[in-house]
Motif scaffolding. Sequence first.
Motif, PDB file in Angstrom:
ATOM      1  N   LEU A  71       0.861  -1.206  -0.051  1.00 10.57           N
ATOM      2  CA  LEU A  71       0.054  -0.068  -0.200  1.00 10.57           C
ATOM      3  C   LEU A  71       0.759   1.308   0.045  1.00 10.57           C
ATOM      4  CD1 LEU A  71      -2.677  -1.163   2.464  1.00 10.57           C
ATOM      5  CD2 LEU A  71      -3.143  -0.739   0.148  1.00 10.57           C
ATOM      6  N   VAL A  72       1.940   1.100   0.872  1.00 12.79           N
ATOM      7  CA  VAL A  72       2.879   2.248   0.692  1.00 12.79           C
ATOM      8  C   VAL A  72       3.356   2.695  -0.650  1.00 12.79           C
ATOM      9  CG1 VAL A  72       5.186   3.080   1.600  1.00 12.79           C
ATOM     10  CG2 VAL A  72       3.410   2.113   3.313  1.00 12.79           C
ATOM     11  N   THR A  73       3.955   1.329  -1.107  1.00 12.82           N
ATOM     12  CA  THR A  73       4.557   1.517  -2.608  1.00 12.82           C
ATOM     13  C   THR A  73       3.655   2.022  -3.567  1.00 12.82           C
ATOM     14  OG1 THR A  73       5.903  -0.272  -1.807  1.00 12.82           O
ATOM     15  CG2 THR A  73       5.847   0.044  -4.256  1.00 12.82           C
ATOM     16  N   ARG A  74       2.242   1.488  -3.383  1.00 15.24           N
ATOM     17  CA  ARG A  74       1.355   2.072  -4.286  1.00 15.24           C
ATOM     18  C   ARG A  74       1.004   3.612  -4.301  1.00 15.24           C
ATOM     19  NH1 ARG A  74      -4.620   1.709  -2.976  1.00 15.24           N
ATOM     20  NH2 ARG A  74      -5.542   2.863  -4.471  1.00 15.24           N
ATOM     21  N   TYR A  75       1.112   3.880  -3.020  1.00 13.29           N
ATOM     22  CA  TYR A  75       0.909   5.317  -2.881  1.00 13.29           C
ATOM     23  C   TYR A  75       2.020   6.241  -3.623  1.00 13.29           C
ATOM     24  CZ  TYR A  75       0.804  10.077  -0.759  1.00 13.29           C
ATOM     25  OH  TYR A  75       0.929  11.488  -0.563  1.00 13.29           O
ATOM     26  N   ILE A  84      -5.616   4.613   2.991  1.00 13.36           N
ATOM     27  CA  ILE A  84      -5.288   3.325   3.588  1.00 13.36           C
ATOM     28  C   ILE A  84      -3.837   2.958   3.888  1.00 13.36           C
ATOM     29  CG2 ILE A  84      -5.353   2.795   1.259  1.00 13.36           C
ATOM     30  CD1 ILE A  84      -7.148   0.140   2.406  1.00 13.36           C
ATOM     31  N   ALA A  85      -2.901   3.600   3.010  1.00 17.05           N
ATOM     32  CA  ALA A  85      -1.529   3.404   3.378  1.00 17.05           C
ATOM     33  C   ALA A  85      -1.076   3.794   4.800  1.00 17.05           C
ATOM     34  CB  ALA A  85      -0.653   4.274   2.197  1.00 17.05           C
ATOM     35  N   THR A  86      -1.717   4.888   5.231  1.00 24.10           N
ATOM     36  CA  THR A  86      -1.532   5.813   6.514  1.00 24.10           C
ATOM     37  C   THR A  86      -2.029   4.563   7.611  1.00 24.10           C
ATOM     38  OG1 THR A  86      -1.236   7.557   5.763  1.00 24.10           O
ATOM     39  CG2 THR A  86      -1.646   7.500   8.120  1.00 24.10           C
ATOM     40  N   SER A  88      -2.408   1.490   7.148  1.00 28.43           N
ATOM     41  CA  SER A  88      -1.685   0.178   7.331  1.00 28.43           C
ATOM     42  C   SER A  88      -0.328   0.326   7.947  1.00 28.43           C
ATOM     43  CB  SER A  88      -1.318  -0.267   5.734  1.00 28.43           C
ATOM     44  OG  SER A  88      -0.419   0.552   5.190  1.00 28.43           O
ATOM     45  N   VAL A  89       0.281   1.590   7.913  1.00 21.24           N
ATOM     46  CA  VAL A  89       1.481   1.761   8.866  1.00 21.24           C
ATOM     47  C   VAL A  89       1.139   1.833  10.249  1.00 21.24           C
ATOM     48  CG1 VAL A  89       3.622   3.318   9.126  1.00 21.24           C
ATOM     49  CG2 VAL A  89       2.513   2.744   6.959  1.00 21.24           C
ATOM     50  N   VAL A  90       0.161   2.394  10.481  1.00 18.02           N
ATOM     51  CA  VAL A  90      -0.489   2.606  12.053  1.00 18.02           C
ATOM     52  C   VAL A  90      -0.610   1.181  12.496  1.00 18.02           C
ATOM     53  CG1 VAL A  90      -2.273   3.261  13.500  1.00 18.02           C
ATOM     54  CG2 VAL A  90      -1.200   4.771  11.856  1.00 18.02           C
ATOM     55  N   ILE A  91      -1.126   0.270  11.837  1.00 13.41           N
ATOM     56  CA  ILE A  91      -1.611  -1.001  12.266  1.00 13.41           C
ATOM     57  C   ILE A  91      -0.357  -1.736  12.362  1.00 13.41           C
ATOM     58  CG2 ILE A  91      -2.732  -3.365  11.502  1.00 13.41           C
ATOM     59  CD1 ILE A  91      -4.832  -1.626  10.180  1.00 13.41           C
ATOM     60  N   LYS A  92       0.541  -1.741  11.522  1.00 16.11           N
ATOM     61  CA  LYS A  92       1.834  -2.293  11.623  1.00 16.11           C
ATOM     62  C   LYS A  92       2.601  -1.938  12.834  1.00 16.11           C
ATOM     63  CE  LYS A  92       6.147  -3.929  10.392  1.00 16.11           C
ATOM     64  NZ  LYS A  92       6.707  -3.545  11.698  1.00 16.11           N
ATOM     65  N   THR A  93       2.500  -0.781  13.222  1.00 16.71           N
ATOM     66  CA  THR A  93       3.126  -0.180  14.480  1.00 16.71           C
ATOM     67  C   THR A  93       2.450  -0.736  15.536  1.00 16.71           C
ATOM     68  OG1 THR A  93       3.937   1.858  13.191  1.00 16.71           O
ATOM     69  CG2 THR A  93       3.951   1.810  15.413  1.00 16.71           C
ATOM     70  N   GLY A 148       2.474  13.776   2.380  1.00 14.24           N
ATOM     71  CA  GLY A 148       2.350  12.295   2.579  1.00 14.24           C
ATOM     72  C   GLY A 148       3.423  11.713   1.953  1.00 14.24           C
ATOM     73  N   ARG A 149       4.138  12.169   0.965  1.00 10.51           N
ATOM     74  CA  ARG A 149       5.382  11.585   0.467  1.00 10.51           C
ATOM     75  C   ARG A 149       6.487  11.288   1.522  1.00 10.51           C
ATOM     76  NH1 ARG A 149       7.367   9.643  -3.952  1.00 10.51           N
ATOM     77  NH2 ARG A 149       9.708   9.758  -4.573  1.00 10.51           N
ATOM     78  N   ALA A 150       6.780  12.549   2.100  1.00 14.13           N
ATOM     79  CA  ALA A 150       7.772  12.338   3.155  1.00 14.13           C
ATOM     80  C   ALA A 150       7.469  11.396   4.307  1.00 14.13           C
ATOM     81  CB  ALA A 150       8.039  13.901   3.699  1.00 14.13           C
TER      82      ALA A 150
END
Length: 195
Positions: A71-75, A84-86, A88-93, A148-150
């Motif tokens: 999802l991050v790569t797609r963004y 959704i990418a954000t 997903s990173v929150v859930i991973k964390t 968002g990119r940073a």
Amino acid sequence: MPTTDRIAGLIDALDCSPWGASCGRTRRAHGSSRPLYTNEERRRRDASPWTVVQGVLAPLQFAVFLVSLALVTRYLLTGAGYEIATWSVVIKTLVLYAIMVTGCIWEKEVFGRWLFAPAFFWEDVFSMLVLALHTAYLGVVIAGIGDGRAQMLLALAAYAAYVFNAAQFLLKLRAARREDGRWQGGSHAAPGAAG
């Protein structure tokens, strides 16, 4: 040559590296180095319910990582799917926090220390970096720092550190299995031997 043989060869090459403690090498130099687990630590490890918890959370975290990475790569490639990418990173964390807390409990139960037991010292050191990068990501998102990119590039840095740390733990698991095989084969030290 099958992929598993190539991976085993790569791991064997790393196992001979000068950084043996961080890559899980248990080979003894002149019989002087400490085994990964004493007999008592092995008994506590095998009896601990936290060993099972870690065994469940580790692959779960890796699965969450793979989905989030996609999802991050797609963004980053398309500019679509920031939210959704954000998430997903929150859930991973959050899964990372869960595995860190339960890992500390496991380490205390097995080695008598919450963190930095000699057998897992370098893994724990690098885990602190992984935790710091993931937490920094949450901080910049909550504070609205950067675009968002940073933010996603920071997430990728956290993920790169996570992959390295996961490799450390996989090498340590491999070393533990080798040691367990020798222990069960009758070449273990006398009961209660400490390192």
